[in-house]
Design a protein around this motif. Structure first.
Motif, mmCIF file in Angstrom:
data_model
loop_
_atom_site.group_PDB
_atom_site.id
_atom_site.type_symbol
_atom_site.label_atom_id
_atom_site.label_comp_id
_atom_site.label_asym_id
_atom_site.label_seq_id
_atom_site.Cartn_x
_atom_site.Cartn_y
_atom_site.Cartn_z
ATOM 1 N N SER A 10 1.280 -1.023 0.698
ATOM 2 C CA SER A 10 -0.086 0.358 0.144
ATOM 3 C C SER A 10 0.824 1.345 0.229
ATOM 4 N N ASP A 11 2.168 1.441 0.991
ATOM 5 C CA ASP A 11 2.788 2.629 0.266
ATOM 6 C C ASP A 11 3.117 2.964 -1.111
ATOM 7 N N PRO A 12 3.178 4.075 -1.274
ATOM 8 C CA PRO A 12 4.048 3.817 -3.038
ATOM 9 C C PRO A 12 5.185 3.901 -2.906
ATOM 10 N N TYR A 13 6.264 4.319 -2.238
ATOM 11 C CA TYR A 13 7.687 3.847 -2.273
ATOM 12 C C TYR A 13 7.289 1.995 -2.635
ATOM 13 N N GLN A 14 7.021 1.574 -1.759
ATOM 14 C CA GLN A 14 7.054 0.081 -1.363
ATOM 15 C C GLN A 14 7.105 -0.076 -3.079
ATOM 16 N N ARG A 15 5.575 0.516 -3.582
ATOM 17 C CA ARG A 15 4.636 -0.257 -4.716
ATOM 18 C C ARG A 15 6.289 -0.140 -5.962
ATOM 19 N N ALA A 16 6.646 1.117 -6.077
ATOM 20 C CA ALA A 16 7.768 1.651 -6.901
ATOM 21 C C ALA A 16 8.884 0.615 -6.816
ATOM 22 N N HIS A 17 8.761 -0.273 -5.717
ATOM 23 C CA HIS A 17 10.198 -0.693 -5.695
ATOM 24 C C HIS A 17 10.001 -2.111 -6.218
ATOM 25 N N ALA A 18 8.816 -2.141 -6.066
ATOM 26 C CA ALA A 18 7.669 -3.805 -6.638
ATOM 27 C C ALA A 18 7.655 -3.591 -8.144
ATOM 28 N N ARG A 19 7.431 -2.412 -8.245
ATOM 29 C CA ARG A 19 7.430 -2.256 -9.529
ATOM 30 C C ARG A 19 8.478 -2.083 -10.631
ATOM 31 N N PHE A 20 9.533 -1.876 -10.184
ATOM 32 C CA PHE A 20 10.924 -1.569 -10.657
ATOM 33 C C PHE A 20 11.815 -3.304 -10.850
#
Lengths: 219, 219
Positions: free
Chosen positions: B87-97
């Motif tokens: 749910s956290d935007p930074y963690q999401r960006a990390h997962a998408r990366f």
């Protein structure tokens, strides 16, 4: 907590332009740092050790890599104004599809247009125009790709517009005659401050491409 | 309204596996329709006119294309069930990366499996191993890529596991010797119902290879 935002970028990068536009759409203050890609800074190598590429968005010391991921991140963190992605999951999936299409196909095709010669260039030119026509068909009669509002797909594509004069010069193309609606769309986008501020001057891009062609002896 | 979900897919596809797993994780009933890729159905061509590829997810008559886009769509449309992205935007960006990085492993695998010359195959093998080691380093000591819970990055990578035996056979190497932590992670994932149900049988994948090689030579 104050937001500290740094963007490691390279001025002609169509990918960096996406992130610049997104930050400006949201009114986010950021420190722009131009990188020398032939002499990458320790900060770039530290914040993007996997790909060692620009752009890198550093938000409160935490790096986010890959331009489309950065744009989505910016949209999610600064969600209070100018939404970039649609709120509906189906519309979001469509927007992501078209940016993925641009990412998969555009870079290699445009590279062939200015960076190769002979048969390879002719094939590249044909591919490139076909891609633009597919995108133009998707745009249809809409103002922007998402409809009435400037958004994710527009941001995904508009950076390439600053390279159009270079493609026309070195590829011997007339993009407006092939895709008039797309050119009209680009001019509409350029009227937005975030875009006008984020795209480099076409003439400077032509100078840059000329230099690169000399460097790699593409004549 | 009752949701009608159809998945146009091809049983060995590493990408189709992702969408199957996401649907299973969310307990969504779907109509799985096996496609003949040598004789593409009218529905496939209509639902994915741009790429003409599987998997295609059709939700209440509307198509979503590209496997990772489908996984995000599934997560956003059925948010009540097991969350796939953080749910956290930074963690999401990390997962998408990392999802994006895993997708970039494909060209190396293509060279390994379908390369015409052994030089190409060796180069593909090296690329694949190097990238898998990078992914293994990212996994570290965690149970799953996101930590304690199975999610997006696990889903992005686990589909490749059904092909590991084929890669080893044709590349003449041991993935376990190169990346033991990845193998341990994969075995954990396979214990999940959603994964066990969705992965193709490794032996059946190996049996398919000579046929696929023939087809690739023709292309």
């Amino acid at each position: 907590m104050a937001n500290e935002v740094i963007l490691l970028d390279f001025w002609p990068s169509m990918f960096g332009m996406r992130t610049r536009i997104a930050l400006r759409e949201k009114g986010v203050e950021f420190e722009y740092r131009d990188e020398d890609l032939w002499n990458k800074s320790p900060l770039l190598l530290e914040t993007n050790p996997v790909h060692k590429k620009v752009p890198v968005l550093i938000h409160n010391s935490k790096p986010v890599c890959e331009s489309t991921i950065q744009v989505q991140y910016i949209d999610e963190v600064w969600s209070d104004k100018n939404p970039i992605l649609p709120s509906d999951p189906y519309q979001r999936a469509q927007a992501r599809f078209w940016v993925d299409f641009i990412d998969e196909k555009m870079y290699d095709a445009q590279r062939k247009v200015w960076g190769t010669k002979g048969e390879e260039q002719e094939t590249g030119k044909k591919e490139f125009i076909e891609l633009l026509k597919t995108l133009e068909s998707e745009l249809g009669d809409k103002t922007y790709f998402g409809g009435d509002d400037f958004g994710y797909v527009d941001i995904g594509l508009i950076g390439f517009y600053s390279w159009f004069h270079a493609y026309e010069k070195y590829g011997n193309l007339n993009i407006e005659s092939e895709c008039p609606k797309l050119i009209a769309w680009a001019k509409t986008c350029m009227q937005r401050e975030s875009v006008a501020k984020s795209l480099p001057d076409s003439e400077k891009v032509i100078e840059f491409v000329t230099e690169i062609r000399k460097k790699f002896m593409i004549e | 309204m009752v949701d009608v979900v159809i998945l146009l897919d091809y049983w060995p596809s590493m990408f189709g596996v992702r969408t199957r797993i996401a649907l299973e994780e969310k307990n969504i009933k779907f109509d799985y329709r096996e496609q003949d890729l040598c004789n593409k159905s009218a529905l496939l061509l209509e639902m994915n006119p741009v790429h003409k590829k599987i998997p295609v997810l059709i939700h209440n008559g509307k198509p979503v294309c590209e496997s990772l886009i489908q996984v995000e769509y599934i997560d956003e449309t059925w948010p009540m069930e097991y969350p796939l992205l953080p749910s956290d935007p930074y963690q999401r960006a990390h997962a998408r990366f990392w999802g994006d990085f895993i997708d970039k492993m494909l060209p190396g695998l293509g060279k390994l499996m379908w390369g015409a010359k052994s030089v190409e195959q060796e180069s593909g093998k090296k690329e694949f191993i190097d990238m898998l080691k990078t992914v293994e380093f990212e996994l570290g000591d965690k149970t799953y890529f996101g930590g304690e819970t199975f999610g997006y990055v696990d889903i992005a990578l686990i589909g490749f596991y059904g092909w590991f035996d084929a890669f080893e056979k044709y590349g003449n190497f041991s993935i376990e010797a190169e990346c033991p932590t990845i193998i341990a992670w994969a075995k954990r994932c396979v214990k999940r119902d959603s994964v066990a149900k969705s992965l193709p049988d490794s032996e059946k994948v190996i049996e398919l290879i000579p046929e696929l090689k023939k087809k690739k030579r023709v292309e």
